[in-house]
Design an enzyme around this catalytic site. Structure first.
Site, PDB file in Angstrom:
ATOM      1  N   HIS A   1      -4.695   1.911   7.582  1.00  0.00           N
ATOM      2  CA  HIS A   1      -3.303   2.382   7.673  1.00  0.00           C
ATOM      3  C   HIS A   1      -3.047   3.490   6.639  1.00  0.00           C
ATOM      4  CE1 HIS A   1       1.228   1.546   7.891  1.00  0.00           C
ATOM      5  NE2 HIS A   1       1.107   2.290   6.800  1.00  0.00           N
ATOM      6  N   GLU A   2      -3.481   3.231   5.390  1.00  0.00           N
ATOM      7  CA  GLU A   2      -3.222   4.210   4.317  1.00  0.00           C
ATOM      8  C   GLU A   2      -4.035   5.484   4.521  1.00  0.00           C
ATOM      9  OE1 GLU A   2      -0.715   3.751   2.499  1.00  0.00           O
ATOM     10  OE2 GLU A   2      -0.478   1.646   3.042  1.00  0.00           O
TER      11      GLU A   2
ATOM     12  N   GLY B   1       0.837  -1.199   0.000  1.00  0.00           N
ATOM     13  CA  GLY B   1       0.000   0.000   0.000  1.00  0.00           C
ATOM     14  C   GLY B   1       0.866   1.240   0.000  1.00  0.00           C
TER      15      GLY B   1
ATOM     16  N   CYS C   1       5.584  -0.119   7.257  1.00  0.00           N
ATOM     17  CA  CYS C   1       5.287   1.051   6.422  1.00  0.00           C
ATOM     18  C   CYS C   1       6.527   1.395   5.609  1.00  0.00           C
ATOM     19  CB  CYS C   1       4.902   2.218   7.320  1.00  0.00           C
ATOM     20  SG  CYS C   1       4.515   3.720   6.416  1.00  0.00           S
ATOM     21  N   LEU C   2       6.324   1.704   4.315  1.00  0.00           N
ATOM     22  CA  LEU C   2       7.466   2.046   3.464  1.00  0.00           C
ATOM     23  C   LEU C   2       8.146   3.340   3.926  1.00  0.00           C
ATOM     24  CD1 LEU C   2       6.005   1.141  -0.048  1.00  0.00           C
ATOM     25  CD2 LEU C   2       7.628  -0.183   1.333  1.00  0.00           C
TER      26      LEU C   2
ATOM     27  N   HIS D   1      -2.398   7.910   6.703  1.00  0.00           N
ATOM     28  CA  HIS D   1      -1.379   8.736   6.024  1.00  0.00           C
ATOM     29  C   HIS D   1      -1.984  10.042   5.509  1.00  0.00           C
ATOM     30  CE1 HIS D   1       2.305   6.404   5.919  1.00  0.00           C
ATOM     31  NE2 HIS D   1       1.666   5.327   5.522  1.00  0.00           N
TER      32      HIS D   1
ATOM     33  N   GLN E   1       3.310   9.973   0.609  1.00  0.00           N
ATOM     34  CA  GLN E   1       4.588   9.276   0.833  1.00  0.00           C
ATOM     35  C   GLN E   1       5.591   9.526  -0.289  1.00  0.00           C
ATOM     36  OE1 GLN E   1       2.441   5.397   1.939  1.00  0.00           O
ATOM     37  NE2 GLN E   1       4.339   5.235   3.090  1.00  0.00           N
TER      38      GLN E   1
END
Ligand code: NI
Length: 172
Positions: free
Chosen positions: A136-137, A46, A94-95, A140, A51
């Site tokens: 989660h996304e 994701g 998370c990236l 962000h 990001q």
């Protein structure tokens, strides 16, 4: 398609609140194509536009198992309409916080509304990994990272770990 650098903590852009997309255009789709390619290359399941430094309410996701066909999903202006009280723990990563994983509790099922790749409105319930990932996304988009749910000690440790790894990378 273009690979875009992924911002990591403690970049202040990640704390920024993203803005709604006013019109779904070819430019929006180009951004989503880049996001998907960037996410696959990372690799991750994701990615939110913020990001890669674009604070717009856009998310891409692919929850297909490794051996299955890719199944890209695109979410423009996602909203949570309803959710169940039941919470489930899941070990998240998370990236933007590479190599840090911790268990987070989130609603087991959420009802979401969003526009897809073509700007078509979709309303559906998400559960399992889909529910975890979309929550989660969507965090962000509000400038919230999964480590924000951890103790201050754990959060600081996570940020330091990422900073140290980034420095080593820069030093080559
Ligand atoms: Ni993330």
């Amino acid at each position: 398609m273009t690979l875009r650098p992924i911002l990591t903590v403690p970049d202040p852009v990640l704390k920024q609140r993203s803005k709604p997309v006013t019109e779904v255009t070819d430019e929006t789709r180009k951004l989503m194509d880049d996001m998907l390619e960037t996410m696959y290359a990372a690799p991750g399941i994701g990615l939110a536009a913020v990001q890669i430094g674009v604070p717009l309410n856009i998310i891409v996701m692919d929850l297909a198992k490794e051996d299955d066909e890719p199944k890209p999903q695109y979410f423009i202006n996602p909203e949570i309409l309803d959710l169940v009280e039941e919470q489930k723990p899941y070990e998240e990563g998370c990236l933007s916080v590479p190599d840090v994983y911790d268990e987070i509790d989130r609603s087991a099922r959420v009802k979401i509304r969003y526009l897809d790749y073509h700007g078509k409105e979709i309303t559906e319930w998400a559960e399992g990994l889909y529910a975890v990932c979309i929550q989660h996304e969507m965090d962000h988009l509000n400038g919230v990272l999964f480590i924000d749910y951890l103790s201050r000690l754990k959060r600081n440790r996570a940020v330091k770990k990422v900073q140290k790894a980034e420095k080593l990378k820069e030093a080559g």
